[in-house]
Scaffold this active site. Structure first.
Site, PDB file in Angstrom:
ATOM      1  N   TYR A 142       1.008  -1.050  -0.080  1.00  0.00           N
ATOM      2  CA  TYR A 142      -0.033   0.187  -0.195  1.00  0.00           C
ATOM      3  C   TYR A 142       0.866   1.244   0.263  1.00  0.00           C
ATOM      4  O   TYR A 142       0.473   2.263  -0.332  1.00  0.00           O
ATOM      5  CB  TYR A 142      -0.795  -0.084   1.201  1.00  0.00           C
ATOM      6  CG  TYR A 142      -2.128  -0.667   1.187  1.00  0.00           C
ATOM      7  CD1 TYR A 142      -2.274  -1.903   0.922  1.00  0.00           C
ATOM      8  CD2 TYR A 142      -3.393   0.062   1.250  1.00  0.00           C
ATOM      9  CE1 TYR A 142      -3.409  -2.692   0.758  1.00  0.00           C
ATOM     10  CE2 TYR A 142      -4.620  -0.620   1.320  1.00  0.00           C
ATOM     11  CZ  TYR A 142      -4.498  -2.191   0.822  1.00  0.00           C
ATOM     12  OH  TYR A 142      -5.788  -2.728   0.669  1.00  0.00           O
ATOM     13  N   LYS A 191       3.003 -15.541   3.236  1.00  0.00           N
ATOM     14  CA  LYS A 191       3.312 -16.281   1.929  1.00  0.00           C
ATOM     15  C   LYS A 191       4.806 -16.597   1.969  1.00  0.00           C
ATOM     16  O   LYS A 191       5.518 -16.351   0.807  1.00  0.00           O
ATOM     17  CB  LYS A 191       3.024 -15.360   0.804  1.00  0.00           C
ATOM     18  CG  LYS A 191       2.477 -16.278  -0.395  1.00  0.00           C
ATOM     19  CD  LYS A 191       1.736 -17.314  -0.484  1.00  0.00           C
ATOM     20  CE  LYS A 191       1.860 -18.021  -2.089  1.00  0.00           C
ATOM     21  NZ  LYS A 191       0.905 -19.373  -1.884  1.00  0.00           N
ATOM     22  N   ASP A 223      -2.895 -18.428   1.573  1.00  0.00           N
ATOM     23  CA  ASP A 223      -4.024 -19.195   0.597  1.00  0.00           C
ATOM     24  C   ASP A 223      -4.688 -20.251   1.429  1.00  0.00           C
ATOM     25  O   ASP A 223      -5.963 -20.375   1.478  1.00  0.00           O
ATOM     26  CB  ASP A 223      -3.237 -19.787  -0.538  1.00  0.00           C
ATOM     27  CG  ASP A 223      -2.050 -20.679  -0.429  1.00  0.00           C
ATOM     28  OD1 ASP A 223      -1.372 -20.524   0.814  1.00  0.00           O
ATOM     29  OD2 ASP A 223      -1.681 -21.352  -1.391  1.00  0.00           O
ATOM     30  N   ASP A 247      -6.424  -7.038   4.410  1.00  0.00           N
ATOM     31  CA  ASP A 247      -7.450  -6.386   3.623  1.00  0.00           C
ATOM     32  C   ASP A 247      -8.355  -7.374   3.067  1.00  0.00           C
ATOM     33  O   ASP A 247      -9.783  -7.283   2.963  1.00  0.00           O
ATOM     34  CB  ASP A 247      -7.020  -5.625   2.672  1.00  0.00           C
ATOM     35  CG  ASP A 247      -7.806  -4.549   1.745  1.00  0.00           C
ATOM     36  OD1 ASP A 247      -9.200  -4.481   2.271  1.00  0.00           O
ATOM     37  OD2 ASP A 247      -8.035  -4.467   0.527  1.00  0.00           O
TER      38      ASP A 247
HETATM   39  C1  IPM Z   1     -10.353  -1.169   3.606  1.00  0.00           C
HETATM   40  C2  IPM Z   1     -10.650  -0.682   2.450  1.00  0.00           C
HETATM   41  C3  IPM Z   1      -9.265   0.115   2.038  1.00  0.00           C
HETATM   42  C4  IPM Z   1      -8.243  -0.609   2.105  1.00  0.00           C
HETATM   43  C5  IPM Z   1      -9.549   0.865   0.773  1.00  0.00           C
HETATM   44  C6  IPM Z   1     -10.824   1.807   0.776  1.00  0.00           C
HETATM   45  C7  IPM Z   1      -8.454   1.704   0.381  1.00  0.00           C
HETATM   46  O1  IPM Z   1     -10.773  -1.486   1.770  1.00  0.00           O
HETATM   47  O2  IPM Z   1     -10.074  -0.338   4.673  1.00  0.00           O
HETATM   48  O3  IPM Z   1     -10.304  -2.519   3.860  1.00  0.00           O
HETATM   49  O4  IPM Z   1      -7.995  -1.348   1.116  1.00  0.00           O
HETATM   50  O5  IPM Z   1      -7.573  -0.445   3.254  1.00  0.00           O
HETATM   51 MG    MG Z   2     -10.807  -3.515   2.370  1.00  0.00          MG
END
Ligand code: IPM
Ligand code: MG
Length: 356
Positions: A142, A191, A223, A247
């Site tokens: 990210y 992973k 996985d 996520d």
């Molecule tokens: C979450 C959301 C966010 C993320 C998006 C909106 C950027 O999916 O908080 O899980 O990926 O962290």
């Molecule tokens: Mg999310």
């Protein structure tokens, strides 16, 4: 106690669900003699429309100078084609980074009243689901560098996923500490059969595990985790993992609870400042219709009281009120069951507030 809360309603159903959480917070303030002072800041698409950026510097300062932040949701198709540097989601990532919110707690709890609402069979979820995903939130792919460039006549895109030992250790510790307060079982998801970041993750976690001999520790590949969450979810207590795996797995796990609308989250820093938000998105298809489920946001407000304000009795009161509303048979559309009363988003907020 007097607390300053920055409120980021955001886009889509964000403003509707946040209103309901504030209704409940106000009831808590009345009942327990606190005062909550709310400052509203635009975030996401609505901010792009007004100011050309998904959050202003001034808005960010307000977040930093508060006791905690309550967020609805950001994004929507309207802003899907804006320049990636000003996408609505950018603001969310910026707040996480600038406030140092590295630890994201996503409790996955199935209220027994909703066992039927889960798409999984009773024999799998009926025994009760109560697990906690600890997601690293300010590192990994990210926040690594990314680019799209032309190489040999075609476009090539690259996203870098960096992790340092100190970042891994910091989130790993949150995993062990939360496991100590719960069922003393921690599964670290990686992973490591493919990724260097995961191999460093595993090595760092193993070292850390020596400090927590009471915690039953295991490594599990991501996985396999995805499969085990469906096959045998009750085996898990606390899961700790990197940003993107967390996520994905938390959306999957939300289905164990019947609806993603039920799941709260807390994003914590090393101090008491935190951001609290439901894990679902802005649901633009139902925005403005007053039918969204506000319980994930209301339960996020309960986490705010517990983690940022150290008000555990008040947090318990909100959770008990949600439980009571479900016992009394009230449901929003996403969790509707035969024989229950279907209510709107704002009615659900009223029903919870009445029960505080
Ligand atoms: C979450 C959301 C966010 C993320 C998006 C909106 C950027 O999916 O908080 O899980 O990926 O962290
Ligand atoms: Mg999310």
């Amino acid at each position: 106690m007097n607390k300053k809360i920055t409120v980021l309603p955001g886009d889509g159903i964000g403003p509707e669900i946040v209103n309901e959480a504030i209704k409940v917070l106000n009831k808590v303030a009345d009942k327990y003699g606190h005062s909550f002072d709310y400052k509203y800041v635009d975030i996401g698409g609505c901010s792009i429309d007004k100011f050309g950026v998904p959050i202003t510097d001034e808005g960010m300062e307000k977040c930093k100078n508060s006791d905690s932040v309550l967020l609805g949701a950001v994004g929507g198709p309207k802003w899907d084609n804006v320049d990636p540097s000003v996408r609505p989601e950018k603001a969310l990532l910026a707040v996480r980074k600038e406030l140092g919110l590295f630890a994201n707690l996503r409790p996955t709890k199935l209220f027994p009243q909703l066992a039927d609402a889960s798409p999984l069979k009773q024999e799998i979820v009926g025994g009760g689901i109560d697990l906690l995903i600890v997601r690293e939130l300010t590192g990994g792919v990210y926040f690594g560098s990314r680019k799209t460039e032309e190489v040999n006549g075609e476009m090539v895109a690259t996203d870098i996923m960096p992790y340092s030992e100190s970042e891994i250790e910091r989130i790993g510790r949150v995993g062990f500490e939360t496991a100590m307060k719960r069922g003393k079982k921690l599964a670290s998801v990686d992973k490591a059969n493919v990724l260097d970041t995961s191999r460093l993750w595993r090595k760092t976690m193993h070292k850390l595990s020596e400090e927590y001999p009471e915690v039953e520790y295991s490594d599990i590949l991501v996985d396999n985790t995805a499969m085990q969450l469906i096959k045998n979810p009750t085996q898990f207590d606390v899961l700790v993992t990197e940003n993107m795996f967390g996520d994905i797995l938390s959306d999957e796990a939300s289905m164990l609870t019947g609806s993603i609308g039920m799941m709260p989250s807390a994003s914590l820093s090393s101090g008491t400042l935190g951001m609290y938000e439901p894990i679902h998105g802005s649901a633009p298809d139902i925005a403005g219709m007053n039918i969204a489920n506000p319980l994930g946001t209301i339960l996020s407000a309960a986490m705010m009281l517990r983690y940022s304000f150290d008000m555990s009795a008040e947090a318990d009161a909100i959770e008990a009120a949600v439980n009571k509303v479900l016992d009394d048979g009230y449901r929003t559309g996403d969790i509707m069951q035969d024989g229950c009363n279907k209510v709107t988003c704002s009615e659900m907020g009223d029903l919870v507030a009445e029960r505080i």
